[in-house]
Design an enzyme around this catalytic site. Structure first.
Site, PDB file in Angstrom:
ATOM      1  N   HIS A 261      30.213 -13.230 -22.639  1.00  0.00           N
ATOM      2  CA  HIS A 261      29.813 -12.046 -21.869  1.00  0.00           C
ATOM      3  C   HIS A 261      31.045 -11.232 -21.433  1.00  0.00           C
ATOM      4  O   HIS A 261      31.149 -10.029 -21.723  1.00  0.00           O
ATOM      5  CB  HIS A 261      29.015 -12.492 -20.639  1.00  0.00           C
ATOM      6  CG  HIS A 261      28.593 -11.375 -19.741  1.00  0.00           C
ATOM      7  ND1 HIS A 261      27.320 -10.865 -19.740  1.00  0.00           N
ATOM      8  CD2 HIS A 261      29.278 -10.637 -18.821  1.00  0.00           C
ATOM      9  CE1 HIS A 261      27.235  -9.874 -18.865  1.00  0.00           C
ATOM     10  NE2 HIS A 261      28.414  -9.717 -18.283  1.00  0.00           N
ATOM     11  N   GLU A 262      31.977 -11.895 -20.781  1.00  0.00           N
ATOM     12  CA  GLU A 262      33.167 -11.175 -20.296  1.00  0.00           C
ATOM     13  C   GLU A 262      33.979 -10.640 -21.472  1.00  0.00           C
ATOM     14  O   GLU A 262      34.587  -9.575 -21.387  1.00  0.00           O
ATOM     15  CB  GLU A 262      34.031 -12.077 -19.405  1.00  0.00           C
ATOM     16  CG  GLU A 262      33.329 -12.607 -18.142  1.00  0.00           C
ATOM     17  CD  GLU A 262      32.687 -11.530 -17.259  1.00  0.00           C
ATOM     18  OE1 GLU A 262      33.191 -10.391 -17.227  1.00  0.00           O
ATOM     19  OE2 GLU A 262      31.654 -11.829 -16.609  1.00  0.00           O
ATOM     20  N   HIS A 265      32.830  -7.269 -22.449  1.00  0.00           N
ATOM     21  CA  HIS A 265      33.435  -6.224 -21.608  1.00  0.00           C
ATOM     22  C   HIS A 265      34.864  -5.924 -22.080  1.00  0.00           C
ATOM     23  O   HIS A 265      35.286  -4.771 -22.177  1.00  0.00           O
ATOM     24  CB  HIS A 265      33.505  -6.683 -20.147  1.00  0.00           C
ATOM     25  CG  HIS A 265      32.182  -6.660 -19.427  1.00  0.00           C
ATOM     26  ND1 HIS A 265      31.446  -5.514 -19.269  1.00  0.00           N
ATOM     27  CD2 HIS A 265      31.485  -7.638 -18.784  1.00  0.00           C
ATOM     28  CE1 HIS A 265      30.350  -5.799 -18.565  1.00  0.00           C
ATOM     29  NE2 HIS A 265      30.342  -7.081 -18.271  1.00  0.00           N
ATOM     30  N   GLU A 291      27.806  -3.035 -19.638  1.00  0.00           N
ATOM     31  CA  GLU A 291      26.989  -4.242 -19.637  1.00  0.00           C
ATOM     32  C   GLU A 291      26.232  -4.403 -20.960  1.00  0.00           C
ATOM     33  O   GLU A 291      25.917  -5.516 -21.361  1.00  0.00           O
ATOM     34  CB  GLU A 291      26.026  -4.196 -18.442  1.00  0.00           C
ATOM     35  CG  GLU A 291      25.425  -5.522 -18.072  1.00  0.00           C
ATOM     36  CD  GLU A 291      26.413  -6.558 -17.520  1.00  0.00           C
ATOM     37  OE1 GLU A 291      27.589  -6.207 -17.266  1.00  0.00           O
ATOM     38  OE2 GLU A 291      26.021  -7.719 -17.383  1.00  0.00           O
TER      39      GLU A 291
END
Ligand code: ZN
Length: 497
Positions: A261-262, A265, A291
């Site tokens: 997830h990170e 980003h 996101e």
């Protein structure tokens, strides 16, 4: 120097000050600052904010913007620089310096208090500073007055051009469908068994694997770092210094999916074209689009069968005591189980939206003074019961779980679910152009997707607003149907429905 060049350079210094501010915050969160040291850090953070405020609201900034605005026939980048500089200037000039400083100081103190309160699961400890935070945000929104209602004004800071009504429309159209879908899956007689995930998985091994995946999907460790924290986030300390964070303490596979997830980003930030570096456009265009990148990698890619066809043998070797004889198919079903749970960041991709709707509804009433801070724990629990059918056993797993409010981020949460919706729509477009995309993952190959995202989204930074970007990329406005198409197509077979 031409007006646009001068404006661009002027705002580059502002951007660099923001990066310094990010560093102070990154250090506070990653290096677990001693609690008695926080006072000094809060003063430093406030000073940087004061300097930023002064630069941003100076006559020079105002003059440069008016000069640049006279220019004709600008390219997309120059036009966007003027648009964003003007927006930042007009917002900031409405805020008194005292308020800006107070907000920053309170945020640093409240974050520290929140950590303590969460640890002890004691909302009362956090309540006074949260009350102050809400009052400061209300004052900020009243001064900014971007929209007639306070909540839209705050949302606009995270998702420019988006209002409460617009989001409420989207969320309200989804809410019944979402709750029905969750019920349908939960009453199915073929619910995946996820007990395999509750076993013990060595933290160091998980962290090592998360690093391996990170590099494989495209995070360049020459341009960033990965560190361990209690509440993961990503930040940039310069255009080519992107910091992601991971936690290893949550149930498996949170360390892995959270890192992916990170990384989503980070790939966005790393992919911004050089021409935009340090400019006011050097960052994701909105938190919703940001996101969409993280949630696409985490869920659409990182929980796909093809992804695990590649990675599962490695995991079996690392955790033979749990996985050696456990079939891939069952593991894939387990990591995609849909069930109501207390913690938002660990929620599956379907119930996740309900966690966000809960916060969205609470924030609206909170900022409009229709509910009081001391009522939050109870309200939280009753809304959890309404939406998800469960009640948190304590505040740590309830109202105290998220860092956002301590930072003064009210209006941030809705962008998370917008991200899921944008992600499905963008991925749908990627599949139209590359129908065999998922087969890449079987071979540990992720560059086709990354290149598509770089080309269509990352490189542009904040040149195009979210609502324009989604139209440019997919040919239509945000359409939540893609989300339902995606989850149904994936989850019906998993639940054998
Ligand atoms: Zn995120």
């Amino acid at each position: 120097m031409s007006a646009i060049k001068e404006l661009t350079e002027y705002f580059k210094e502002i951007q660099k000050l923001s990066y310094i501010s990010n560093l102070l915050e990154w250090d506070q969160q990653v290096n677990m600052m001693a609690y008695k040291s926080v006072e000094g850090r809060s003063e430093q953070r406030a000073l940087i904010k004061k300097l930023l405020h002064k630069r941003l609201t100076s006559d020079k900034a105002g003059n440069l913007i008016s000069e640049a605005e006279k220019l004709k026939d600008l390219n997309d980048i120059d036009a966007a620089i003027i648009r964003e500089a003007k927006r930042a200037y007009e917002q900031e000039i409405k805020l008194p310096e005292g308020l800006v400083v107070e907000i920053e100081k309170t945020s640093a103190l409240a974050q520290q208090k929140w950590q303590e309160a969460r640890k002890k699961s004691d909302f009362k400890l956090f309540e006074p500073l949260l009350k102050k935070t809400v009052e400061l945000q209300r004052e900020k929104a009243t001064k900014l007055e971007t929209y007639p209602d306070l909540y839209s004004t705050l949302i606009d800071l995270f998702e420019p051009g988006t209002t409460y009504d617009w989001i409420a429309n989207v969320f309200n159209s989804i809410k019944p469908k979402l709750t029905d879908f969750v019920k349908k899956l939960n009453t199915s007689s073929n619910k995946p068994d996820d007990s395999i995930l509750q076993k013990n998985y060595d933290e160091d091994k998980q962290y090592k694997l998360s690093r391996e995946i990170l590099e494989k999907i495209g995070f360049d460790l020459g341009y960033g770092r990965q560190d361990k924290v209690t509440h993961p986030f990503t930040t940039s300390l310069a255009p080519l210094d992107v910091r992601i964070t991971t936690r290893t303490t949550e149930p498996f596979p949170d360390c892995i999916t959270g890192t992916i997830h990170e990384c989503g980003h980070a790939l966005y930030e790393m992919g911004i074209k050089k021409e935009l570096h340090d400019t006011i456009l050097c960052g994701g265009t909105s938190l919703g689009i940001h996101e969409s990148q993280s949630r696409m990698w985490e869920n659409i890619v990182g929980r796909s069968k093809e992804f695990w066809q590649y990675w599962y043998p490695t995991f079996q070797k690392s955790f033979p005591e749990n996985l050696k004889d456990y079939p891939l198919e069952e593991f894939y079903r387990a990591i995609n189980v849909v069930q109501p749970s207390f913690i938002r960041v660990n929620a599956d991709e379907v119930t996740y939206g309900l966690h966000i709707i809960l916060r969205f509804e609470i924030e609206k009433d909170l900022i409009e003074d229709k509910i009081q801070v001391n009522e939050l724990p109870e309200l939280w629990n009753s809304k959890m019961e309404d939406l998800l059918g469960i009640v948190p056993p304590n505040d740590k797993e309830g109202v105290l779980q998220d860092v956002h409010w301590s930072m003064g981020y009210i209006g941030y949460f809705p962008t998370y679910f917008l991200g899921s919706l944008y992600a499905s729509q963008i991925y749908n477009d990627a599949l139209k152009k590359m129908p065999n995309l998922n087969n890449d993952y079987k071979n540990g190959e992720f560059s086709n997707l990354l290149n598509y995202l770089r080309e269509n989204i990352h490189q542009h930074g904040s040149v195009y607003r979210a609502t324009d970007l989604i139209k440019r990329v997919t040919g239509e406005q945000l359409n939540p149907n893609y989300f339902f198409e995606y989850v149904e197509k994936k989850l019906y077979p998993i639940y054998q429905l």
